[in-house]
Scaffold this motif. Structure first.
Motif, PDB file in Angstrom:
ATOM      1  N   VAL A   1      38.368 -15.143 -36.185  1.00  0.00           N
ATOM      2  CA  VAL A   1      36.966 -15.730 -36.556  1.00  0.00           C
ATOM      3  C   VAL A   1      36.329 -14.411 -36.992  1.00  0.00           C
ATOM      4  CG1 VAL A   1      36.775 -17.447 -34.781  1.00  0.00           C
ATOM      5  CG2 VAL A   1      36.019 -15.096 -34.177  1.00  0.00           C
ATOM      6  N   THR A   2      35.007 -14.456 -37.456  1.00  0.00           N
ATOM      7  CA  THR A   2      34.134 -13.317 -37.789  1.00  0.00           C
ATOM      8  C   THR A   2      33.060 -13.365 -36.810  1.00  0.00           C
ATOM      9  OG1 THR A   2      32.896 -14.704 -39.262  1.00  0.00           O
ATOM     10  CG2 THR A   2      35.042 -13.502 -40.194  1.00  0.00           C
ATOM     11  N   ALA A   3      32.534 -11.897 -36.588  1.00  0.00           N
ATOM     12  CA  ALA A   3      31.427 -11.812 -35.628  1.00  0.00           C
ATOM     13  C   ALA A   3      30.571 -10.899 -36.136  1.00  0.00           C
ATOM     14  CB  ALA A   3      31.916 -11.418 -34.307  1.00  0.00           C
ATOM     15  N   GLU A   4      29.364 -11.099 -36.336  1.00  0.00           N
ATOM     16  CA  GLU A   4      28.267 -10.139 -37.039  1.00  0.00           C
ATOM     17  C   GLU A   4      27.367  -9.597 -35.844  1.00  0.00           C
ATOM     18  OE1 GLU A   4      24.492 -10.280 -40.069  1.00  0.00           O
ATOM     19  OE2 GLU A   4      26.123 -11.903 -39.971  1.00  0.00           O
ATOM     20  N   LEU A   5      27.430  -8.516 -35.495  1.00  0.00           N
ATOM     21  CA  LEU A   5      26.664  -7.835 -34.447  1.00  0.00           C
ATOM     22  C   LEU A   5      25.319  -7.078 -34.885  1.00  0.00           C
ATOM     23  CD1 LEU A   5      26.434  -6.814 -31.376  1.00  0.00           C
ATOM     24  CD2 LEU A   5      27.861  -4.777 -32.267  1.00  0.00           C
ATOM     25  N   SER A   6      24.266  -7.423 -33.935  1.00  0.00           N
ATOM     26  CA  SER A   6      23.190  -6.807 -34.140  1.00  0.00           C
ATOM     27  C   SER A   6      22.802  -5.966 -33.060  1.00  0.00           C
ATOM     28  CB  SER A   6      22.013  -7.741 -34.747  1.00  0.00           C
ATOM     29  OG  SER A   6      20.839  -7.164 -34.693  1.00  0.00           O
ATOM     30  N   TYR A   7      22.606  -4.544 -33.107  1.00  0.00           N
ATOM     31  CA  TYR A   7      22.123  -3.948 -32.034  1.00  0.00           C
ATOM     32  C   TYR A   7      20.835  -2.953 -32.053  1.00  0.00           C
ATOM     33  CZ  TYR A   7      23.092  -0.860 -27.745  1.00  0.00           C
ATOM     34  OH  TYR A   7      22.832  -0.220 -26.531  1.00  0.00           O
ATOM     35  N   VAL A   8      19.790  -3.500 -31.249  1.00  0.00           N
ATOM     36  CA  VAL A   8      18.464  -3.045 -31.588  1.00  0.00           C
ATOM     37  C   VAL A   8      18.214  -2.021 -30.307  1.00  0.00           C
ATOM     38  CG1 VAL A   8      16.011  -3.626 -31.901  1.00  0.00           C
ATOM     39  CG2 VAL A   8      17.843  -5.014 -32.964  1.00  0.00           C
ATOM     40  N   ARG A   9      17.742  -0.849 -30.672  1.00  0.00           N
ATOM     41  CA  ARG A   9      17.431   0.193 -29.594  1.00  0.00           C
ATOM     42  C   ARG A   9      16.037  -0.219 -29.297  1.00  0.00           C
ATOM     43  NH1 ARG A   9      20.518   5.662 -29.213  1.00  0.00           N
ATOM     44  NH2 ARG A   9      22.593   4.997 -29.551  1.00  0.00           N
ATOM     45  N   GLY A  10      15.689  -0.478 -27.752  1.00  0.00           N
ATOM     46  CA  GLY A  10      14.420  -0.869 -27.430  1.00  0.00           C
ATOM     47  C   GLY A  10      13.792   0.664 -26.695  1.00  0.00           C
ATOM     48  N   TYR A  11      13.062   0.407 -25.598  1.00  0.00           N
ATOM     49  CA  TYR A  11      12.397   1.324 -25.056  1.00  0.00           C
ATOM     50  C   TYR A  11      13.135   2.628 -24.635  1.00  0.00           C
ATOM     51  CZ  TYR A  11       8.494  -1.995 -24.710  1.00  0.00           C
ATOM     52  OH  TYR A  11       7.587  -3.171 -24.925  1.00  0.00           O
ATOM     53  N   PRO A  12      12.837   3.898 -24.575  1.00  0.00           N
ATOM     54  CA  PRO A  12      13.800   4.689 -24.025  1.00  0.00           C
ATOM     55  C   PRO A  12      13.350   4.986 -22.643  1.00  0.00           C
ATOM     56  CG  PRO A  12      11.616   5.679 -25.164  1.00  0.00           C
ATOM     57  CD  PRO A  12      11.786   4.198 -25.290  1.00  0.00           C
ATOM     58  N   PRO A  13      14.323   5.641 -21.989  1.00  0.00           N
ATOM     59  CA  PRO A  13      13.961   5.965 -20.522  1.00  0.00           C
ATOM     60  C   PRO A  13      12.635   6.532 -20.399  1.00  0.00           C
ATOM     61  CG  PRO A  13      16.146   7.082 -21.329  1.00  0.00           C
ATOM     62  CD  PRO A  13      15.353   6.634 -22.600  1.00  0.00           C
ATOM     63  N   THR A  14      12.187   5.819 -19.177  1.00  0.00           N
ATOM     64  CA  THR A  14      10.779   6.572 -18.570  1.00  0.00           C
ATOM     65  C   THR A  14      11.074   7.633 -17.775  1.00  0.00           C
ATOM     66  OG1 THR A  14      10.032   4.426 -18.429  1.00  0.00           O
ATOM     67  CG2 THR A  14       8.846   5.966 -17.603  1.00  0.00           C
ATOM     68  N   VAL A  15      10.732   8.777 -18.312  1.00  0.00           N
ATOM     69  CA  VAL A  15      11.297  10.132 -17.671  1.00  0.00           C
ATOM     70  C   VAL A  15       9.782  10.809 -16.937  1.00  0.00           C
ATOM     71  CG1 VAL A  15      12.279  12.157 -17.566  1.00  0.00           C
ATOM     72  CG2 VAL A  15      12.999  10.253 -19.011  1.00  0.00           C
ATOM     73  N   ASN A  16       9.650  10.838 -15.614  1.00  0.00           N
ATOM     74  CA  ASN A  16       8.652  11.652 -15.315  1.00  0.00           C
ATOM     75  C   ASN A  16       8.826  12.978 -15.427  1.00  0.00           C
ATOM     76  OD1 ASN A  16       7.066   9.351 -14.368  1.00  0.00           O
ATOM     77  ND2 ASN A  16       7.878   9.413 -12.166  1.00  0.00           N
ATOM     78  N   HIS A  17       7.664  13.671 -15.510  1.00  0.00           N
ATOM     79  CA  HIS A  17       7.817  15.308 -15.371  1.00  0.00           C
ATOM     80  C   HIS A  17       7.726  15.687 -13.882  1.00  0.00           C
ATOM     81  CE1 HIS A  17       6.901  15.871 -19.797  1.00  0.00           C
ATOM     82  NE2 HIS A  17       6.716  14.461 -19.592  1.00  0.00           N
ATOM     83  N   ALA A  18       8.476  16.567 -13.595  1.00  0.00           N
ATOM     84  CA  ALA A  18       8.847  17.055 -12.144  1.00  0.00           C
ATOM     85  C   ALA A  18       7.447  17.299 -11.562  1.00  0.00           C
ATOM     86  CB  ALA A  18       9.802  18.155 -12.065  1.00  0.00           C
ATOM     87  N   GLU A  19       6.331  18.217 -12.237  1.00  0.00           N
ATOM     88  CA  GLU A  19       5.208  18.795 -11.781  1.00  0.00           C
ATOM     89  C   GLU A  19       4.256  17.509 -11.787  1.00  0.00           C
ATOM     90  OE1 GLU A  19       1.708  22.021 -12.726  1.00  0.00           O
ATOM     91  OE2 GLU A  19       3.590  22.129 -13.741  1.00  0.00           O
ATOM     92  N   GLY A  20       4.240  16.745 -12.648  1.00  0.00           N
ATOM     93  CA  GLY A  20       3.454  15.371 -12.525  1.00  0.00           C
ATOM     94  C   GLY A  20       3.854  14.682 -11.525  1.00  0.00           C
TER      95      GLY A  20
ATOM     96  N   GLY B   1       0.778  -1.193  -0.048  1.00  0.00           N
ATOM     97  CA  GLY B   1       0.175  -0.100   0.000  1.00  0.00           C
ATOM     98  C   GLY B   1       0.908   1.259  -0.043  1.00  0.00           C
ATOM     99  N   HIS B   2       2.190   1.374  -0.100  1.00  0.00           N
ATOM    100  CA  HIS B   2       2.921   2.180  -0.171  1.00  0.00           C
ATOM    101  C   HIS B   2       3.196   2.704  -1.704  1.00  0.00           C
ATOM    102  CE1 HIS B   2       4.709   2.299   4.129  1.00  0.00           C
ATOM    103  NE2 HIS B   2       3.606   1.686   4.090  1.00  0.00           N
ATOM    104  N   PHE B   3       3.451   4.198  -1.913  1.00  0.00           N
ATOM    105  CA  PHE B   3       3.446   4.602  -3.454  1.00  0.00           C
ATOM    106  C   PHE B   3       4.970   4.988  -3.597  1.00  0.00           C
ATOM    107  CE2 PHE B   3      -0.946   4.876  -3.030  1.00  0.00           C
ATOM    108  CZ  PHE B   3      -1.083   4.518  -4.426  1.00  0.00           C
ATOM    109  N   PHE B   4       5.645   4.876  -4.582  1.00  0.00           N
ATOM    110  CA  PHE B   4       7.212   5.057  -4.978  1.00  0.00           C
ATOM    111  C   PHE B   4       7.055   5.787  -6.177  1.00  0.00           C
ATOM    112  CE2 PHE B   4       6.864   1.598  -2.004  1.00  0.00           C
ATOM    113  CZ  PHE B   4       7.852   2.162  -1.248  1.00  0.00           C
ATOM    114  N   THR B   5       7.675   7.080  -6.229  1.00  0.00           N
ATOM    115  CA  THR B   5       8.067   7.851  -7.490  1.00  0.00           C
ATOM    116  C   THR B   5       9.041   8.631  -7.387  1.00  0.00           C
ATOM    117  OG1 THR B   5       6.850   8.972  -9.326  1.00  0.00           O
ATOM    118  CG2 THR B   5       6.245   9.748  -7.021  1.00  0.00           C
ATOM    119  N   THR B   6       9.415   9.462  -8.433  1.00  0.00           N
ATOM    120  CA  THR B   6      10.378  10.419  -8.527  1.00  0.00           C
ATOM    121  C   THR B   6      10.344  11.353  -9.630  1.00  0.00           C
ATOM    122  OG1 THR B   6      13.105  10.760  -8.030  1.00  0.00           O
ATOM    123  CG2 THR B   6      12.041   9.067  -9.641  1.00  0.00           C
ATOM    124  N   PRO B   7      11.037  12.523  -9.542  1.00  0.00           N
ATOM    125  CA  PRO B   7      10.937  13.506 -10.664  1.00  0.00           C
ATOM    126  C   PRO B   7      11.972  12.915 -11.683  1.00  0.00           C
ATOM    127  CG  PRO B   7      11.598  14.423  -8.759  1.00  0.00           C
ATOM    128  CD  PRO B   7      11.033  13.083  -8.162  1.00  0.00           C
TER     129      PRO B   7
END
Length: 391
Positions: free
Chosen positions: A286-305, A171-177
Motif C-alpha cells: 500500500v502507500t502511506a502519506e505521513l504528515s508530522y506537525v511540531r506543536g508547542y515546545p517543552p515548557t522549561v522553568n528558569h531555575a531562579e524563577g 491549595g498546594h503549589f507544585f513546580t520544578t526548575p
C-alpha cells in the motif's frame, strides 16, 4: 504570610466572575466576550492603560507601582474547549459544544483578583503587565502574543503563570526548575490500498491490515529506539476506516501525538515515524502519506524563577504545602513560548478531588481562587518591592 485578607474578602466576587465566564465559553482566538468582561472589570479597578485586540482577542492591562522599576508579567489563559458539558452546576455552559473543561475561567478570575488588589494597594515598584491570552488549547496564542512583540512592547522582564491541578491537594503549589511540561507534536497518515469484497481479500491490498501493522510497529520507537532515561510518549489516538462488515475499504486514516522533552529525542521520533510508515506500507503493498506537525515546545522553568516562585508560594500557604521539585508532566502548554523569551516559571495549584482536566464534568474549585490571586500579588510585591511607604 497567609492568603491576603483583602483578597479573601472578595472571594465571593471572584467566584461570581468565574461562574459568569464559565457560562460563556469561547474557543481559540475568538475570546471577544471574555476579553470585554476582563476590560470592564479592570476599568472598574481604576486601571487606565488597557490594550485590546492582541493576538485577535487578547488583553494587556498595565498597573503602575510606587516609583520606577522593572515590569513583571502575569499571564492567564481565557479560552475553552470544544466539548459538551455534562456536569450540572447552576453556572453550566450556555454555549452548545463548548465548555471550560480546563479551568481557564478560574485562571482569569484569579488574575482579576490579583489585579483588583494590586490596583488598590500599588505596594510595589515598576509596573505589572496583566496578560489575558486567548488560544492556549489550540492555536498557540502565547506564541502569537510573543511574535506580536507583547513582551518587548511593554518591557516585561520576567513572566509567571498558574494552572489549576485537579486531584492535587487543595491549595498546594507544585513546580520544578527546568522542564515541567513536554513538547507536543501531531502526526497523521493516510493509507491507500485497493478495496474489495470481504470474502476475497486476496484480490485486495488491504489498508486495514496495513494500518494495524503500522500502528504496532510505531510502538517500537519508545521501546527499542529511545533510551529509557529520556522521556518519550507516542500515542495513536485515532484510526478511521471502512463502512461495512463485508467490504474491505480503499483507505485508512491514523492520527496520534508525540510527547518529548529534548531535541534529539524529538528529532529521532519524527525520523523513525517516517521510516516505519514508509517501510511498513511497502511491505503491505500500500502507500502511506505521513504528515508530522511540531506543536508547542517543552515548557522549561528558569531555575531562579521556579525557586523564587516556590518561596512566594510558601509565604501564602506554608512550606509544607509547596512541592518545589515536582515530577515533570507529559502534557503541553503554550506558556512555553513566553518562557523561551523571558525568565520566569509555571506552577500548578491543587484544587482537591474532582473530575480531571478535559473531562465533560470538570469544574474549577472557587475555593482556591483567593490562594492563586494572593500568590500573584505577593509575587509582584516580592519581586519588585516598593521603595515608598504606602499609607
Amino acid at each position: 504570610m497567609p492568603v491576603i485578607n483583602r483578597i479573601a474578602g472578595f472571594a465571593e466576587e471572584m467566584a461570581a466572575w468565574r461562574r459568569h465566564l464559565h457560562q460563556m465559553p469561547e474557543l481559540r482566538f475568538d475570546c471577544h466576550k471574555t476579553a470585554a468582561f476582563v476590560v470592564e472589570r479592570v476599568r472598574e479597578f481604576g486601571i487606565t492603560e488597557i490594550h485590546e485586540g492582541i493576538a485577535t482577542s487578547g488583553v494587556v492591562a498595565m498597573i503602575d507601582g510606587q516609583g520606577p522599576g522593572d515590569v513583571i508579567g502575569l499571564r492567564a489563559d481565557m479560552d475553552a474547549l470544544p466539548m459538551e458539558e455534562t456536569g450540572t452546576p447552576d453556572w453550566k455552559s450556555r454555549v452548545p459544544g463548548a465548555m471550560h473543561a480546563c479551568g481557564h475561567d478560574g485562571h482569569t478570575a484569579m488574575l482579576l483578583g490579583a489585579a483588583k488588589y494590586l490596583a488598590e494597594t500599588r505596594n510595589f515598584s515598576g509596573r505589572v503587565a496583566l496578560i489575558f491570552q486567548p488560544a492556549e488549547e489550540n492555536g498557540g496564542g502565547a506564541e502569537v502574543m510573543v511574535n506580536e512583540g507583547v513582551l518587548d512592547r511593554f518591557g516585561v522582564s520576567q513572566v509567571y503563570a498558574l494552572h489549576n491541578g485537579p486531584n492535587l491537594p487543595e491549595g498546594h503549589f507544585f513546580t520544578t526548575p527546568g522542564p515541567i511540561m513536554a513538547a507536543a507534536d501531531e502526526f497523521r497518515f493516510h493509507v491507500t490500498g485497493q478495496g474489495g469484497h470481504g470474502a476475497m481479500p486476496h484480490e485486495t491490498r488491504d489498508p486495514v491490515v496495513a494500518a494495524c501493522g503500522i500502528v504496532q510497529a510505531i510502538q517500537t520507537i519508545v521501546s527499542r529506539n529511545n533510551s529509557a532515561l529520556d522521556d518519550l510518549v507516542i500515542s495513536v489516538t485515532q484510526i478511521h476506516t471502512g463502512s461495512a462488515d463485508n467490504v474491505i475499504p480503499d483507505t485508512a486514516f491514523i492520527n496520534g501525538t508525540v510527547r518529548s522533552f529534548v531535541p534529539h529525542v524529538r528529532d529521532m521520533a519524527e525520523r523513525r515515524l517516517a521510516e516505519i510508515v514508509a517501510g511498513q506500507a511497502q511491505s503491505y503493498g500500500v502507500t502511506a502519506e505521513l504528515s508530522y506537525v511540531r506543536g508547542y515546545p517543552p515548557t522549561v522553568n528558569h531555575a531562579e524563577g521556579a525557586s523564587f516562585a516556590a518561596d512566594v508560594a510558601a509565604e501564602v500557604v506554608g512550606a509544607e504545602a509547596v512541592e518545589p521539585a515536582m515530577k515533570r508532566e507529559m502534557g503541553a502548554e503554550d506558556f512555553a513560548y513566553m518562557l523561551q523569551a523571558r525568565p520566569g516559571a509555571y506552577l500548578f495549584l491543587g484544587q482537591g478531588p474532582g473530575a480531571g482536566l478535559h473531562q465533560t464534568d470538570y469544574d474549577f474549585n472557587d475555593a482556591v481562587a483567593p490562594v492563586g490571586a494572593s500568590f500573584f500579588a505577593r509575587l509582584v510585591e516580592r519581586a519588585q518591592p516598593s521603595t515608598k511607604k504606602v499609607a
